[in-house]
Design an enzyme around this catalytic site. Structure first.
Site, PDB file in Angstrom:
ATOM      1  N   SER A  40       0.836  -1.202   0.000  1.00 10.82           N
ATOM      2  CA  SER A  40       0.000   0.000   0.000  1.00 10.82           C
ATOM      3  C   SER A  40       0.876   1.260   0.000  1.00 10.82           C
ATOM      4  CB  SER A  40      -0.968  -0.049   1.189  1.00 10.82           C
ATOM      5  OG  SER A  40      -2.012   0.872   1.037  1.00 10.82           O
TER       6      SER A  40
ATOM      7  N   ASP B 279      -8.318  -5.504  -6.271  1.00  6.48           N
ATOM      8  CA  ASP B 279      -8.131  -4.316  -5.427  1.00  6.48           C
ATOM      9  C   ASP B 279      -8.998  -3.166  -5.947  1.00  6.48           C
ATOM     10  OD1 ASP B 279      -7.169  -2.186  -3.878  1.00  6.48           O
ATOM     11  OD2 ASP B 279      -5.106  -2.916  -3.936  1.00  6.48           O
TER      12      ASP B 279
ATOM     13  N   HIS C 116      -7.589  -5.204  -1.659  1.00  6.48           N
ATOM     14  CA  HIS C 116      -6.392  -4.495  -1.222  1.00  6.48           C
ATOM     15  C   HIS C 116      -5.664  -5.302  -0.142  1.00  6.48           C
ATOM     16  CE1 HIS C 116      -3.854  -1.005  -0.968  1.00  6.48           C
ATOM     17  NE2 HIS C 116      -4.117  -0.793   0.322  1.00  6.48           N
TER      18      HIS C 116
END
Length: 339
Positions: free
Chosen positions: A128, A282, A311
């Site tokens: 991330s 995602d 995600h």
């Protein structure tokens, strides 16, 4: 305290503001070898501390502390490194200055070079916002970084990601009726709604449809929303969250004097061998954005994590996803780098 502090002194941020007595919190795993060439940098993601990265570190794994010296620097704003919650006035709480990914990586570079005397990095990896930092390392220090592995992280905040982050910021602004002069009135209770907003983005539609939250020990959707999303966000300081949201919304590896906003040039400048691993489902950092980025990088492999964990395929929860990431990191680290 299971981490160390690197004092940065008074630092001038990209914004031009000087943050006094700034510091990075970091933890290391393993030992630096004599040649100082067994280094892995593994930055933290939004809201995470170094302990949240430890799922990917272990004997026999790609990030093996018996082989590598692994440095996990904490993101500015996360509550351990310089943050709204631990900085004295006049830069406390809502008055904390705006910090960029470029700032973070520049300070991490100081940690790596000044504290440890390291000149080569075998790998920078991250999930991330940790992934964005790995891209930034590759773009800012192309001759130093041999490999990068961003998973579920993009090289800039594309419009979709920006909108999701804006949706997370909105409940905090609404709590003070969009009056920024009242932001210091925010409490952790105001984070409850932020968690509920993020619940729709962290995992995929298929995750919810197939009720995979039951594998995590939750008997109902309502319990999952409270037990994971509300609880995790309510543990965060709202001012730290606002600071990290700003950092996230303005992430772009080319938004600096090195590239002057030329995003494609920044990507082409990354010499590192790269394994770019988006989550195939995602919703937050879509795989298509990573695919565009990987095509412009001279030594990149685009290898999506085929998973319905969205995600959170890169979050260290689902065993199959964890194995996929570890296997790819092992392959990447096995690549011989000439020069």
């Amino acid at each position: 305290m299971d981490y160390e502090i690197f004092d940065l002194g008074d630092v001038t941020l990209q914004s031009g503001v000087t943050l006094p007595s700034a510091f990075l919190a970091y933890k290391t795993y393993g030992r630096l070898n004599e040649k100082k060439d067994n280094v892995i940098v593994y930055p933290t993601a939004f809201g995470d501390h170094h302990v949240q990265n430890e799922w990917l570190i272990g004997n026999g794994m790609a990030l093996d502390p018996q082989k590598y010296f692994i440095i996990v620097p904490n993101l500015l704003g996360n509550g351990l490194s310089s943050s709204p919650s631990n900085t004295p006035a006049p830069f406390d709480r809502a008055n904390f200055p705006q910090v960029t990914i470029y700032d973070n990586v520049k300070f991490q570079h100081r940690l790596v070079t000044e504290k440890f005397g390291i000149q080569k990095i075998a790998l920078v990896a991250g999930w991330s916002m940790g992934g964005i930092q790995s891209f930034q390392w590759g773009a800012s220090y192309p001759d130093m970084v041999e490999r990068i592995a961003p998973f579920a992280g993009v090289a800039k905040t594309w419009p979709q990601t920006h909108v999701v982050l804006e949706g997370m910021r909105a409940p905090l602004m609404a709590a003070v009726r969009f009056d920024s002069s009242k932001l210091n009135e925010l409490t952790s209770e105001d984070m409850r709604a932020v968690g509920r907003v993020y619940a729709g983005w962290g995992v995929s539609e298929a995750f919810y449809r197939e009720e995979l939250y039951r594998e995590m020990g939750f008997d109902s959707l309502a319990d999952f929303i409270v037990g994971v999303w509300e609880n995790s966000f309510m543990q965060m300081d709202p001012h730290n969250v606002l600071a990290m949201l700003w950092t996230g919304q303005h992430s772009d590896i080319s938004a600096n004097p090195d590239y002057n906003g030329d995003f494609d040039k920044a990507l082409r400048s990354i010499k590192a061998h790269a394994c770019v691993m988006p989550g195939s489902t995602d919703l937050f950092c879509p795989a298509d954005d990573n695919e565009y980025e990987a095509k412009l990088m001279p030594n990149a492999v685009f290898n999506p994590i085929e998973s319905i964990w969205g995600h959170f395929a890169g979050r260290g929860i689902n065993n199959a996803d964890n194995q996929f990431i570890d296997d790819n990191l092992k392959r990447l680290l096995a690549l011989r780098i000439d020069g």
